[in-house]
Design a protein around this motif. Structure first.
Motif, short mmCIF file in Angstrom:
data_model
loop_
_atom_site.label_atom_id
_atom_site.label_comp_id
_atom_site.label_asym_id
_atom_site.label_seq_id
_atom_site.Cartn_x
_atom_site.Cartn_y
_atom_site.Cartn_z
N LEU A 1 0.84 -1.20 0.00
CA LEU A 1 0.00 0.00 0.00
C LEU A 1 0.88 1.25 0.00
O LEU A 1 0.66 2.18 -0.79
N LEU A 2 1.87 1.27 0.88
CA LEU A 2 2.77 2.43 0.95
C LEU A 2 3.54 2.60 -0.35
O LEU A 2 3.68 3.73 -0.86
N GLY B 1 4.76 10.01 -7.69
CA GLY B 1 5.70 10.52 -8.67
C GLY B 1 5.25 10.33 -10.10
O GLY B 1 5.53 11.16 -10.97
N ALA B 2 4.54 9.23 -10.35
CA ALA B 2 4.11 8.93 -11.72
C ALA B 2 3.22 10.03 -12.27
O ALA B 2 3.20 10.29 -13.48
N ALA B 3 2.48 10.70 -11.40
CA ALA B 3 1.56 11.74 -11.85
C ALA B 3 2.28 12.95 -12.43
O ALA B 3 1.71 13.68 -13.24
N VAL B 4 3.54 13.17 -12.02
CA VAL B 4 4.24 14.39 -12.45
C VAL B 4 5.58 14.09 -13.11
O VAL B 4 6.27 15.01 -13.54
N GLY C 1 16.36 6.68 -5.16
CA GLY C 1 15.92 7.22 -6.45
C GLY C 1 15.02 8.43 -6.29
O GLY C 1 15.19 9.44 -6.99
N ALA C 2 14.05 8.35 -5.37
CA ALA C 2 13.16 9.48 -5.14
C ALA C 2 13.92 10.70 -4.63
O ALA C 2 13.64 11.85 -5.03
N LEU C 3 14.91 10.47 -3.78
CA LEU C 3 15.74 11.58 -3.29
C LEU C 3 16.52 12.23 -4.43
O LEU C 3 16.67 13.45 -4.48
N LEU C 4 17.03 11.40 -5.35
CA LEU C 4 17.75 11.93 -6.50
C LEU C 4 16.84 12.74 -7.42
O LEU C 4 17.25 13.76 -7.99
N VAL C 5 15.59 12.30 -7.56
CA VAL C 5 14.63 13.04 -8.38
C VAL C 5 14.38 14.43 -7.76
O VAL C 5 14.35 15.44 -8.47
N VAL C 6 14.21 14.47 -6.44
CA VAL C 6 14.03 15.75 -5.75
C VAL C 6 15.26 16.63 -5.95
O VAL C 6 15.15 17.83 -6.24
N THR C 7 16.45 16.03 -5.84
CA THR C 7 17.69 16.77 -6.05
C THR C 7 17.77 17.32 -7.47
O THR C 7 18.17 18.47 -7.69
N ALA C 8 17.37 16.50 -8.45
CA ALA C 8 17.39 16.93 -9.85
C ALA C 8 16.44 18.10 -10.07
O ALA C 8 16.75 19.03 -10.83
N ALA C 9 15.28 18.06 -9.41
CA ALA C 9 14.31 19.16 -9.55
C ALA C 9 14.89 20.46 -8.98
O ALA C 9 14.71 21.54 -9.56
N VAL C 10 15.60 20.36 -7.87
CA VAL C 10 16.19 21.55 -7.25
C VAL C 10 17.34 22.09 -8.10
O VAL C 10 17.45 23.31 -8.32
N LEU C 11 18.18 21.19 -8.60
CA LEU C 11 19.36 21.61 -9.36
C LEU C 11 19.07 21.84 -10.84
O LEU C 11 19.89 22.42 -11.55
N GLY C 12 17.94 21.32 -11.31
CA GLY C 12 17.62 21.44 -12.73
C GLY C 12 18.50 20.58 -13.61
O GLY C 12 18.85 20.96 -14.73
N GLN C 13 18.86 19.37 -13.12
CA GLN C 13 19.78 18.49 -13.82
C GLN C 13 19.05 17.29 -14.42
O GLN C 13 18.54 16.44 -13.68
N TYR D 1 7.51 13.92 -4.97
CA TYR D 1 8.49 12.85 -4.72
C TYR D 1 8.94 12.81 -3.26
O TYR D 1 9.50 11.80 -2.81
N LEU D 2 8.68 13.88 -2.51
CA LEU D 2 8.96 13.83 -1.07
C LEU D 2 8.05 12.81 -0.39
O LEU D 2 8.47 12.10 0.53
N PHE D 3 6.80 12.72 -0.84
CA PHE D 3 5.90 11.70 -0.32
C PHE D 3 6.40 10.30 -0.70
O PHE D 3 6.26 9.34 0.07
N SER D 4 6.98 10.19 -1.92
CA SER D 4 7.53 8.90 -2.35
C SER D 4 8.68 8.47 -1.45
O SER D 4 8.79 7.29 -1.09
N VAL D 5 9.53 9.43 -1.07
CA VAL D 5 10.65 9.12 -0.18
C VAL D 5 10.13 8.52 1.12
O VAL D 5 10.60 7.47 1.59
N VAL D 6 9.15 9.18 1.72
CA VAL D 6 8.60 8.73 2.99
C VAL D 6 7.92 7.37 2.83
O VAL D 6 8.10 6.46 3.66
N ALA D 7 7.14 7.20 1.76
CA ALA D 7 6.40 5.95 1.56
C ALA D 7 7.34 4.77 1.37
O ALA D 7 7.17 3.71 1.99
N TYR D 8 8.37 4.92 0.51
CA TYR D 8 9.31 3.83 0.27
C TYR D 8 10.11 3.52 1.54
O TYR D 8 10.38 2.34 1.84
#
Length: 457
Positions: A19-20, A28-31, A86-98, A173-180
Motif C-alpha cells: 500500500l505504501l 511521482g508517476a503523476a508528475v 531514487g526518489a531523493l535523486l529526483v528531488v535533487t534533480a528538480a532543485v538543481l535542474g539536472q 516525490y517527497l511523499f515517495s521518499v517517505v512511503a518507500y
C-alpha cells in the motif's frame, strides 16, 4: 496444509508495505513526465516512463536472486531502499535542474515496481496451495489504495515542497521518499521468511532424518535463462510465462495510447482522467475475486477468462475508435451527430475497464502457476525472469504503440493488441492438451514439477 509461523503478521506487513509503495509509485508517476519535459523538453517526457519500466525489468532478476540467497525480507527491503534513494535523486534533480540526475533517479525509482510485483510471490510463500492465488491477489489489491491516493498528492506535494525550497514538480516525490522508506522499514523489522518458503535456502520437508538433519541447505543457483529454458519444457509453466508477458504488453500498448486518442477525438482532460482511473480500478480492485476463482476453479480457466476480457476490450476499443472517426467527428448538429461521440466515450471507458480486468485475471492466474513450481532451484529465478520479461515486453509494446497510432489510428493499436494475444492462445492450447490424462504432464492445480533443471545462466 498448516500455514507457517508468522503467516498472519507477514501477510499484514506485505499488504501495508505494498500500500505504501503504491502511494510512492503513483505520487511521482503523476508528475514524472512533466518534470522531465521541464528539464529536457517534450522529447524527454516519454523517456521518463520508459526509463522506469526498463529499470523494473532489469531489477527483477537480481531481486529474485537475492531472495533465493538471503530471503524475501532482504530482497524486498533492498528494493524499497534503492527506490528511496531514487526518489531523493529526483528531488535533487528538480532543485538543481539536472536532467541526467533526474534520469538516474527515475531508474532507481522504477525498482519499486519490480519490488511491488515480487511481493505477491512472498505472499504465496506463506500459505498452502489451496489459498495461494487468493493470498497473492489480496496483496496485489492493496496497491489499489496507493494508485488512487498517489495522484491526488501532486498538489499537496507542491505545497510541502515549496516550503522546503523544492520546485512544484519535485514536491510529490517527497511523499515517495517517505512511503518507500516506511515500506522498507516495515519489511526489514517485521517480515520473517517462512521455513521452506524461500527456494534453495532450507532443506525440504522429508529430508530430515536422511542425513540432512535441520541444517540449512546451500542454495543451488539457476540463472534466468536456464529458468526460462526449464519453463519452455513444461507446458503449464510456459503458458504462465507467455501469458504474463503478453497480457502486460497488450495492456500497456492500448492504455498508453488511450489518452492521446481521446485528446485527438476532442474528449476533455477530465474525461481522460476518469477513464484512466476506472482502468486502474479494473487492474487492482477485483484482484481478490480472480484469486478466489483461480483457487476454486483453476488458474488455467481464470487465465482464459482474462484473455477473453482483453479480447473484448480491444473489440470495443476498435468500435469506439470507428465511431469517434465518424463523419463530422461526432460534433455536428443534432442528436444523430452527438450520439456517436457519446457512444465512443462510453465504449472507450468500458473497453479500458475490461482491459484492466483482463490484465488482473491473467496476472493472478499465471502467478499462481509460477508460485506452484516445486523445484527450489528454479522457482525464484523463474519468477524474476518472468517479471523481467513482462516489463521488457511492456516497454517494447509502449514503444510500438506510438507509431501504430500515427499510422492507423486507435483502430490499428487495438488490432495489434489482438494479434499480440495469439502466442498466449497457442500456449494455452498446448497446456490444456498436456494436462489431459495420459499426456505425462497432467498436474491439475498441483505443483509444477516434471522437468529437470539445467544450472547456469
Amino acid at each position: 496444509m498448516e500455514n507457517p509461523p508468522h503467516t498472519r503478521r507477514n501477510l499484514v506487513v506485505l499488504v501495508f508495505s505494498n500500500l505504501l509503495a503504491g502511494v510512492g509509485v503513483a505520487s511521482g508517476a503523476a508528475v514524472g513526465a512533466l518534470l522531465a519535459e521541464s528539464l529536457g523538453g517534450t522529447s524527454m517526457a516519454g523517456l521518463a516512463q520508459a526509463v522506469g519500466v526498463l529499470a523494473a525489468a532489469v531489477a527483477s532478476v537480481p531481486l529474485a536472486t537475492l531472495a533465493q540467497l538471503r530471503g524475501r525480507r532482504w530482497a524486498l527491503s533492498l528494493g524499497y531502499a534503492l527506490s528511496t534513494v531514487g526518489a531523493l535523486l529526483v528531488v535533487t534533480a528538480a532543485v538543481l535542474g539536472q536532467l541526467v540526475v533526474l534520469l538516474v533517479g527515475l531508474m532507481l525509482y522504477g525498482v519499486a515496481n519490480a519490488t511491488n510485483l515480487q511481493s505477491r510471490y512472498a505472499a504465496a510463500d506463506n500459505v498452502g496451495s489451496g489459498t495461494r492465488a487468493r493470498t497473492m491477489s489480496v496483496v496485489l489489491w492493496s496497491t489499489t489504495v496507493g494508485s488512487v491516493v498517489g495522484p491526488n498528492l501532486a498538489a499537496p506535494g507542491a505545497v510541502v515542497g515549496g516550503g522546503l525550497g523544492v520546485p512544484d514538480l519535485g514536491g510529490p516525490y517527497l511523499f515517495s521518499v517517505v512511503a518507500y522508506l516506511l515500506a522498507g522499514l516495515l519489511l526489514v523489522s517485521l517480515y520473517r521468511d517462512p521455513a521452506g518458503g524461500v527456494a534453495g535456502r532450507v532443506v525440504p520437508a522429508g529430508a530430515v532424518g536422511q542425513g540432512h538433519g535441520d541444517r540449512r541447505a546451500e542454495p543451488r543457483r539457476t540463472g534466468a535463462f536456464a529458468a526460462l529454458r526449464w519453463a519452455w519444457g513444461h507446458p503449464r509453466a510456459r503458458f504462465a510465462v507467455v501469458t504474463t508477458a503478453v497480457a502486460h504488453g497488450v495492456m500497456i500498448m492500448v492504455m498508453v495510447m488511450t489518452p492521446v486518442h481521446m485528446q485527438h477525438g476532442g474528449m476533455s482532460l477530465q474525461l481522460v482522467g476518469i477513464v484512466i482511473s476506472l482502468h486502474v480500478l479494473g487492474m487492482f480492485a477485483f484482484s481478490p475475486v480472480f484469486g478466489w476463482l483461480a483457487d476454486r476453479f483453476g488458474a488455467l480457466r481464470v487465465a482464459v477468462g482474462g484473455m477473453a476480457l482483453q479480447g473484448a476490450a480491444m473489440a470495443l476499443g476498435f468500435l469506439a475508435a470507428s465511431l469517434a472517426s465518424a463523419p463530422d467527428g461526432g460534433h455536428g448538429a443534432g442528436h444523430g451527430a452527438a450520439g456517436p461521440a457519446l457512444d465512443a466515450e462510453v465504449l472507450t471507458a468500458v473497453a479500458l475497464v475490461l482491459l484492466g480486468l483482463g490484465w488482473s485475471a491473467c496476472l493472478i492466474a499465471s502467478s499462481a502457476v509460477l508460485a506452484s513450481v516445486a523445484e527450489p532451484q528454479v522457482k525464484l529465478p523463474l519468477q524474476g525472469a518472468t517479471d523481467a520479461l513482462m516489463n521488457y515486453f511492456g516497454a517494447a509494446s509502449a514503444a510500438l504503440a506510438g507509431p501504430l497510432l500515427a499510422w492507423g489510428g486507435f483502430e490499428a493499436v487495438n488490432t495489434a493488441g489482438a494479434v499480440l494475444l495469439a502466442p498466449a492462445v497457442v500456449a494455452l492450447v498446448l497446456a490444456v492438451r498436456a494436462a489431459r490424462p495420459g499426456s505425462g504432464h497432467g498436474h491439475g492445480n498441483g505443483p509444477v514439477s516434471d522437468v529437470q533443471v539445467t544450472r547456469g545462466t
